[in-house]
Scaffold this motif. Structure first.
Motif, PDB file in Angstrom:
ATOM      1  N   GLN A   1       8.441   8.561   9.735  1.00 14.75           N
ATOM      2  CA  GLN A   1       7.579   8.491  10.923  1.00 14.75           C
ATOM      3  C   GLN A   1       7.946   7.294  11.809  1.00 14.75           C
ATOM      4  N   PHE A   2       8.416   6.215  11.189  1.00 17.09           N
ATOM      5  CA  PHE A   2       8.846   5.060  11.991  1.00 17.09           C
ATOM      6  C   PHE A   2       9.862   5.495  13.052  1.00 17.09           C
ATOM      7  N   ALA A   3      10.680   6.486  12.716  1.00 12.14           N
ATOM      8  CA  ALA A   3      11.676   6.998  13.662  1.00 12.14           C
ATOM      9  C   ALA A   3      11.121   8.157  14.496  1.00 12.14           C
TER      10      ALA A   3
ATOM     11  N   SER B   1       5.051  -6.736   6.791  1.00 12.92           N
ATOM     12  CA  SER B   1       6.399  -6.202   6.602  1.00 12.92           C
ATOM     13  C   SER B   1       6.563  -4.764   7.075  1.00 12.92           C
ATOM     14  N   TRP B   2       5.514  -3.951   6.925  1.00 12.64           N
ATOM     15  CA  TRP B   2       5.676  -2.552   7.312  1.00 12.64           C
ATOM     16  C   TRP B   2       5.669  -2.383   8.822  1.00 12.64           C
ATOM     17  N   GLY B   3       4.821  -3.144   9.481  1.00  8.40           N
ATOM     18  CA  GLY B   3       4.846  -3.127  10.946  1.00  8.40           C
ATOM     19  C   GLY B   3       6.197  -3.584  11.480  1.00  8.40           C
TER      20      GLY B   3
ATOM     21  N   ASN C   1      13.284   4.235   0.568  1.00  8.23           N
ATOM     22  CA  ASN C   1      11.822   4.344   0.648  1.00  8.23           C
ATOM     23  C   ASN C   1      11.353   5.212  -0.517  1.00  8.23           C
ATOM     24  N   THR C   2      10.073   5.524  -0.539  1.00 12.07           N
ATOM     25  CA  THR C   2       9.529   6.228  -1.696  1.00 12.07           C
ATOM     26  C   THR C   2      10.119   7.633  -1.804  1.00 12.07           C
ATOM     27  N   PRO C   3      10.772   7.938  -2.892  1.00  6.97           N
ATOM     28  CA  PRO C   3      11.331   9.292  -3.048  1.00  6.97           C
ATOM     29  C   PRO C   3      10.239  10.263  -3.513  1.00  6.97           C
TER      30      PRO C   3
ATOM     31  N   GLN D   1       7.653  15.698   5.569  1.00  7.02           N
ATOM     32  CA  GLN D   1       8.414  15.044   4.500  1.00  7.02           C
ATOM     33  C   GLN D   1       9.098  13.793   5.058  1.00  7.02           C
ATOM     34  N   GLY D   2       9.603  12.986   4.150  1.00  4.93           N
ATOM     35  CA  GLY D   2      10.399  11.837   4.573  1.00  4.93           C
ATOM     36  C   GLY D   2       9.675  10.507   4.477  1.00  4.93           C
ATOM     37  N   GLY D   3       8.381  10.551   4.166  1.00 10.12           N
ATOM     38  CA  GLY D   3       7.656   9.300   4.003  1.00 10.12           C
ATOM     39  C   GLY D   3       7.240   8.701   5.327  1.00 10.12           C
ATOM     40  N   ALA D   4       6.443   7.645   5.233  1.00  7.01           N
ATOM     41  CA  ALA D   4       6.041   6.916   6.435  1.00  7.01           C
ATOM     42  C   ALA D   4       7.278   6.371   7.133  1.00  7.01           C
ATOM     43  N   SER D   5       8.309   6.066   6.366  1.00  2.00           N
ATOM     44  CA  SER D   5       9.540   5.527   6.960  1.00  2.00           C
ATOM     45  C   SER D   5      10.178   6.516   7.933  1.00  2.00           C
TER      46      SER D   5
ATOM     47  N   GLU E   1      -1.606  -3.779   5.761  1.00  8.93           N
ATOM     48  CA  GLU E   1      -0.262  -4.192   5.348  1.00  8.93           C
ATOM     49  C   GLU E   1      -0.240  -4.354   3.827  1.00  8.93           C
ATOM     50  N   THR E   2       0.397  -3.389   3.202  1.00  4.53           N
ATOM     51  CA  THR E   2       0.390  -3.232   1.752  1.00  4.53           C
ATOM     52  C   THR E   2       1.002  -4.418   1.023  1.00  4.53           C
ATOM     53  N   ILE E   3       1.979  -5.030   1.619  1.00  2.86           N
ATOM     54  CA  ILE E   3       2.710  -6.108   0.949  1.00  2.86           C
ATOM     55  C   ILE E   3       1.964  -7.431   1.060  1.00  2.86           C
TER      56      ILE E   3
ATOM     57  N   MET F   1      -1.357   4.281   8.588  1.00  4.95           N
ATOM     58  CA  MET F   1      -2.515   4.104   7.693  1.00  4.95           C
ATOM     59  C   MET F   1      -2.109   4.392   6.249  1.00  4.95           C
ATOM     60  N   SER F   2      -0.830   4.235   5.956  1.00  3.43           N
ATOM     61  CA  SER F   2      -0.331   4.641   4.636  1.00  3.43           C
ATOM     62  C   SER F   2      -1.183   4.103   3.497  1.00  3.43           C
ATOM     63  N   SER F   3      -1.596   2.849   3.599  1.00  3.54           N
ATOM     64  CA  SER F   3      -2.257   2.263   2.422  1.00  3.54           C
ATOM     65  C   SER F   3      -3.759   2.069   2.578  1.00  3.54           C
ATOM     66  N   ASP F   4      -4.364   2.596   3.645  1.00  2.00           N
ATOM     67  CA  ASP F   4      -5.841   2.591   3.632  1.00  2.00           C
ATOM     68  C   ASP F   4      -6.458   3.841   4.242  1.00  2.00           C
TER      69      ASP F   4
ATOM     70  N   ALA G   1       1.445  10.012   1.287  1.00  2.00           N
ATOM     71  CA  ALA G   1       0.324  10.387   0.417  1.00  2.00           C
ATOM     72  C   ALA G   1       0.174   9.484  -0.798  1.00  2.00           C
ATOM     73  N   GLN G   2       1.221   8.769  -1.158  1.00  2.00           N
ATOM     74  CA  GLN G   2       1.316   8.196  -2.498  1.00  2.00           C
ATOM     75  C   GLN G   2       0.457   6.976  -2.788  1.00  2.00           C
ATOM     76  N   LYS G   3      -0.501   6.682  -1.897  1.00  2.00           N
ATOM     77  CA  LYS G   3      -1.437   5.596  -2.201  1.00  2.00           C
ATOM     78  C   LYS G   3      -2.847   6.174  -2.395  1.00  2.00           C
ATOM     79  N   ASN G   4      -3.432   6.634  -1.320  1.00  2.00           N
ATOM     80  CA  ASN G   4      -4.817   7.115  -1.397  1.00  2.00           C
ATOM     81  C   ASN G   4      -4.967   8.629  -1.483  1.00  2.00           C
TER      82      ASN G   4
ATOM     83  N   ILE H   1      -0.016   0.077  15.555  1.00  2.00           N
ATOM     84  CA  ILE H   1      -0.497  -0.941  14.608  1.00  2.00           C
ATOM     85  C   ILE H   1      -0.359  -0.417  13.177  1.00  2.00           C
ATOM     86  N   THR H   2      -0.478  -1.322  12.230  1.00  2.00           N
ATOM     87  CA  THR H   2      -0.501  -0.960  10.810  1.00  2.00           C
ATOM     88  C   THR H   2      -1.877  -1.362  10.304  1.00  2.00           C
ATOM     89  N   THR H   3      -2.699  -0.380   9.980  1.00  2.00           N
ATOM     90  CA  THR H   3      -4.098  -0.737   9.678  1.00  2.00           C
ATOM     91  C   THR H   3      -4.211  -1.570   8.416  1.00  2.00           C
TER      92      THR H   3
HETATM   93  C1  LIG Z   1       1.832   0.519   5.163  1.00  2.00           C
HETATM   94  C2  LIG Z   1       3.076   1.218   4.711  1.00  2.00           C
HETATM   95  N1  LIG Z   1       3.864   1.797   5.623  1.00  2.00           N
HETATM   96  C3  LIG Z   1       4.997   2.438   5.278  1.00  2.00           C
HETATM   97  C4  LIG Z   1       5.415   2.501   3.980  1.00  2.00           C
HETATM   98  C5  LIG Z   1       6.688   3.234   3.643  1.00  2.00           C
HETATM   99  O1  LIG Z   1       6.318   4.462   3.113  1.00  2.00           O
HETATM  100  P1  LIG Z   1       7.387   5.512   2.532  1.00  2.00           P
HETATM  101  O2  LIG Z   1       7.930   4.917   1.299  1.00  2.00           O
HETATM  102  O3  LIG Z   1       6.549   6.739   2.285  1.00  2.00           O
HETATM  103  O4  LIG Z   1       8.422   5.725   3.559  1.00  2.00           O
HETATM  104  C6  LIG Z   1       4.623   1.942   2.993  1.00  2.00           C
HETATM  105  C7  LIG Z   1       5.064   2.052   1.589  1.00  2.00           C
HETATM  106  O5  LIG Z   1       4.655   1.388   0.714  1.00  2.00           O
HETATM  107  C8  LIG Z   1       3.435   1.271   3.361  1.00  2.00           C
HETATM  108  O6  LIG Z   1       2.656   0.687   2.449  1.00  2.00           O
END
Ligand SMILES: Cc1ncc(COP(=O)(O)O)c(C=O)c1O
Ligand SMILES: Cc1ncc(COP(=O)(O)O)c(C=O)c1O
Ligand SMILES: [Mg+2]
Ligand SMILES: [Mg+2]
Ligand SMILES: [Mg+2]
Ligand SMILES: [Mg+2]
Lengths: 360, 360
Positions: B77-79, B99-101, A236-238, B71-75, B149-151, B172-175, B193-196, B145-147
């Motif tokens: 938080q999935f856990a 894909s993120w959901g 994932n994003t470092p 820390q650790g990214g949204a990923s 979907e970035t992909i 809400m990572s990407s909005d 944080a790395q989007k908005n 939910i995933t508000t």
């Molecule tokens: C909607 C969404 N969720 C989760 C992730 C994963 O985020 P991270 O790389 O911070 O774990 C991303 C990353 O692009 C994302 O866009």
């Protein structure tokens, strides 16, 4: 002129900060800040790969080790180590020589069977255990030590005593890359970057391949060392900027002459401050037993809490910051990580002598 | 002039980068870089507290919510979400719209009982499920939910349909902070944080107090929301620089006019790019169904893979970077987060029109 003795986050090499500042708005002519660049860009892939290569070169390690850039701090490793490496039927052994080892041990106790192989709590964490009296279990999943206890200022020697045959796991947060050491004796080494390696926000894990493969498979994907290894820390994003900074610090260490140069520099600094303690006729009382003294964190007390307060405020007025002991133990702590200059150590030592003369 | 359409890490406001650069060597006259400052310093405590206050003000939330910097990214938080909030006897429901959901749902399946309340996988993640046809379990531990979907570029509307009475948890990572929305409908919101919001390296978690208290107590300390809440995100060393940057971005959002201004800016940008798709007579084929279109990630295909390659290389030559679709789906993706300027969107839209004319 500020002399930064912060325990972490801590001083960084001025040349590294100058470079980061110079290229912050435009990374290598890309027209973007490193803060805005994709972790899948060729520029970041290069930073990631170079940082791993520098680390392995500095440690003299080959293909049987991987370097992982993780998040969550050393405190997250306290949990991830038993989660990954302590199977249901196994036992993990801990040697506790200070507050951080205590925390690592507590977290492991929540997660599996543990055994306290040795603790120096009884003497207030001033010493190291007598290695010859230990009976490490060769069947243990691993044996965990803390090479440098940041709060008490107690450090194992670079050449560790014999500690049995179980995989050796070490929290090196506060003395990683401070001196040459036989890295191949360790199965897993980890360090939060914010002392010797860079800013806060990335944790370096150096792990032997066989431990990666042995890791439990029933964990969340994001908690498995195997996930980070397989994806070159890019599952994932470092923490891009923190890894970028670590890479600059590693280049700086290399340019200075590597770990041999760091050891020489660190020994010189620590000698100045310990000498100010030892020549004070007891005005300064070092916390650690002389044979367990840390080169990184020099911990000592003054005759009274009132004098300690005065010491800190006069030091601050003279440009020396970060000298308060950890809130759990009080007193004074001077952290002398790689980037702290010999000039800063000399300034502190002469301030200590002068202060002792005035108030001793 | 570079136009940065990176999906994340992504463009930051130029004024924020200029400020970070200007003060990188000496933070507010302390003589130290923010990279060298203790997370226990009054300066960092102020950053930490201000960032929490800004976030709560922007979201219109009061004392019943906490903001955590993790820390650790949204990923991660999935856990952490199922680990903290899904008790042994409970069930967690997921609506998967991309894909993120899917990843969030997979991680939760490893950790407890889950139920897939709805998925739009069958239509290639182009749409949103019909909310009226859903039967959410009011007894569920939470509904995730995933508000946005970035992909796939599929976004829920700011005013969500009725989704039952279980605590609503949203990636809400990407909005996040891209528009006003009724934040009090959510029990937990999280965003890398790395989007908005800033650079990579910190994850913002906004959590309602009752969920903190309800959290499982048998977890490692470092994995409990309660640990971060009780310690104001300072249980262990936070990613100081990333939080500092988030605070600067929050100040920039406020200065621009808050979430209302962001929504206006973002709608304007997205309209330009979608208009270039819709007026292309089918040369550009949008991925998302029109009513599910994302304001943040505009995803589309060209008539052939060869033309997509040419599009990307001509765009790159014209200074537009980060436009390749995610490696899992291909095509083109233009990410138009808060900091992307209307000028960048206009430049892309006119390039798209001109490219369609030449190759259509
Ligand atoms: C909607 C969404 N969720 C989760 C992730 C994963 O985020 P991270 O790389 O911070 O774990 C991303 C990353 O692009 C994302 O866009
Ligand atoms: C030896 C040691 N281990 C662990 C930690 C905790 O590190 P972190 O704050 O990165 O979790 C510290 C922090 O000072 C430390 O010095
Ligand atoms: Mg860290
Ligand atoms: Mg970054
Ligand atoms: Mg993050
Ligand atoms: Mg930092």
């Amino acid at each position: 002129m500020i002399h930064n003795f912060n325990p972490g986050p801590a001083a960084l090499p001025p040349a590294v900060i100058a470079r980061a500042q110079a290229e912050l708005a435009d990374y290598h002519g890309t027209g973007m800040s490193i803060l805005e660049m994709s972790h899948r860009s060729k520029e970041y892939e290069a930073i990631n790969a170079t940082a791993e290569a520098h680390l392995k070169a500095l440690l003299g390690l080959g293909d049987d080790y991987r370097v992982l850039f993780m998040q969550g701090g050393a405190s997250m490793q306290f949990a991830l180590i038993p989660l990954n490496l302590l199977p249901a039927g196994g036992v993990a052994e801990y040697i506790v020589t200070g507050s951080w080892g205590e925390k690592a041990y507590e977290e492991a106790q929540r997660l599996g069977n543990t055994r306290l192989l040795a603790s120096t709590a009884a003497d207030g964490y001033r010493s190291l255990p007598d290695a010859e009296a230990l009976t490490p279990d060769p069947q243990a999943a691993y044996l965990h030590i803390t090479t440098n206890e940041t709060i008490q200022g107690v450090q194992w020697p670079a050449e560790l005593p014999e500690l049995g045959s179980a995989p050796l796991v070490a929290d090196m947060s506060s003395d990683f890359l401070a001196r040459p050491f036989p890295a191949e004796r360790f199965a897993l080494m980890y360090a939060g970057a914010q002392k010797n390696l860079g800013p806060a926000g990335v944790t370096v894990v150096v792990i032997r391949q066989d431990l990666i493969e042995r890791g439990r498979k029933d964990l969340p994907v994001i908690m498995r060392y195997a996930t980070f290894a397989k994806n070159n820390s890019l599952y994932n994003t470092p923490p891009v900027f923190a890894v970028y900074m670590v890479n600059l610090v590693l280049e700086w260490i290399k340019e200075q002459g590597g770990l041999v140069a760091m050891a020489e520099r660190n020994a010189r600094k620590a000698a100045m401050v310990y000498e100010a303690i030892d020549s004070s006729n007891g005005f300064y009382a070092g916390h650690a037993a002389p044979e367990a003294r840390s080169l990184m964190n020099v911990t000592f007390r003054l005759p009274s809490a009132e004098l300690e307060k005065r010491f800190l405020s006069e030091a601050q007025a003279a440009g020396m910051v970060g000298l308060a002991g950890h809130r759990s133990v009080g007193g004074i702590r001077a952290s002398l990580y790689n980037a702290v200059s010999p000039e800063s150590a000399a300034t502190l030592a002469s301030f200590m002598r002068e202060f002792a003369q005035r108030y001793g």
